[in-house]
Design an enzyme around this catalytic site. Structure first.
Site, short mmCIF file in Angstrom:
data_model
loop_
_atom_site.label_atom_id
_atom_site.label_comp_id
_atom_site.label_asym_id
_atom_site.label_seq_id
_atom_site.Cartn_x
_atom_site.Cartn_y
_atom_site.Cartn_z
N HIS A 54 0.84 -1.20 0.00
CA HIS A 54 0.00 0.00 0.00
C HIS A 54 0.88 1.25 0.00
CE1 HIS A 54 0.51 -0.92 4.42
NE2 HIS A 54 0.96 0.30 4.32
C1 T46 Z 1 3.76 0.29 6.61
C2 T46 Z 1 4.34 -0.90 7.18
C3 T46 Z 1 5.74 -0.65 7.56
C4 T46 Z 1 -4.40 -0.58 13.15
O1 T46 Z 1 -5.53 -0.85 13.60
N1 T46 Z 1 -3.64 0.40 13.72
C5 T46 Z 1 -2.41 0.74 13.26
O2 T46 Z 1 -1.75 1.65 13.82
C6 T46 Z 1 -1.89 0.04 12.11
C7 T46 Z 1 -0.54 0.37 11.53
C8 T46 Z 1 -2.67 -0.95 11.54
N2 T46 Z 1 -3.89 -1.25 12.06
C9 T46 Z 1 -4.68 -2.33 11.45
C10 T46 Z 1 -5.16 -2.02 10.04
C11 T46 Z 1 -5.17 -3.37 9.35
O3 T46 Z 1 -6.41 -3.99 9.58
O4 T46 Z 1 -3.84 -3.49 11.34
C12 T46 Z 1 -4.09 -4.16 10.10
C13 T46 Z 1 -2.79 -4.26 9.30
O5 T46 Z 1 -2.37 -2.92 9.00
P1 T46 Z 1 -1.51 -2.59 7.70
O6 T46 Z 1 -2.18 -3.11 6.48
O7 T46 Z 1 -1.18 -1.14 7.72
O8 T46 Z 1 -0.20 -3.45 8.00
P2 T46 Z 1 1.17 -3.63 7.27
O9 T46 Z 1 2.03 -4.39 8.20
O10 T46 Z 1 0.98 -4.18 5.93
O11 T46 Z 1 1.79 -2.17 7.13
C14 T46 Z 1 2.29 -1.45 8.23
C15 T46 Z 1 1.94 0.04 8.11
O12 T46 Z 1 0.58 0.27 8.33
C16 T46 Z 1 2.37 0.60 6.83
O13 T46 Z 1 2.10 1.93 6.69
O14 T46 Z 1 4.39 1.00 5.87
O15 T46 Z 1 3.67 -1.41 8.32
#
Ligand code: T46
Length: 137
Positions: A54
């Site tokens: 993303h």
């Molecule tokens: C990135 C890499 C390095 C939350 O509820 N709170 C939060 O603060 C975050 C970050 C995520 N979430 C929930 C949202 C999704 O349902 O956790 C789930 C996974 O989140 P995300 O798709 O953002 O996860 P990653 O690991 O693919 O990405 C994360 C960061 O969000 C992103 O910006 O660059 O880590």
């Protein structure tokens, strides 16, 4: 509009203990190019797993491999670059508007993320085609 050239590896101070008790690193205001509002971390990622996939519209981030290693593939819509993070005293600044994929997590890898804002799902581009359309407006 951010491009690959706006990404950079930033050195984090490292204090080596004179008596061999290990190292201490710290992150403070003047090291990171934005005000930190949120801290989160990724861990227990399987070696064949991937994270990211993303881009963020407004969020700025700083990634540190607190332990182990992983690759961050960044894409500004025109060019791509891979950064390997594997040192707790080096971090990757990712400004908004950059697509990222994270893979090749080593056993025990921990990715600490310092972020410029609170979590907001509406700040995400999760569809690559929409991200590309946005970048080429
Ligand atoms: C990135 C890499 C390095 C939350 O509820 N709170 C939060 O603060 C975050 C970050 C995520 N979430 C929930 C949202 C999704 O349902 O956790 C789930 C996974 O989140 P995300 O798709 O953002 O996860 P990653 O690991 O693919 O990405 C994360 C960061 O969000 C992103 O910006 O660059 O880590």
């Amino acid at each position: 509009m951010s491009n690959i050239k706006n990404l950079k590896i930033i050195s984090i101070p490292k204090i080596s203990d004179p008596e061999g008790r290990g190292n201490l690193s710290f992150v403070e205001k003047n090291i990171i190019p934005f005000k930190i509002k949120r801290v989160y971390y990724l861990y227990d990622v399987p070696s064949d797993g991937s994270r990211g996939g993303h881009a963020h519209k407004k969020l700025n981030q700083f990634l540190i491999a607190l332990s182990g290693s992983f690759d961050v593939i960044v894409d500004d819509g025109s060019s791509k670059k891979t950064f390997t993070l594997n040192k707790p005293n080096k971090g990757l600044f990712i400004p908004n508007g950059i697509w990222r994929e994270m893979e090749n997590f080593s056993a025990g890898a921990i990715c600490l993320v310092l972020a410029s804002d609170y979590f907001d799902e509406s700040d995400y581009f999760r569809d690559y085609k929409r991200f590309i359309q946005f970048k080429h407006i």
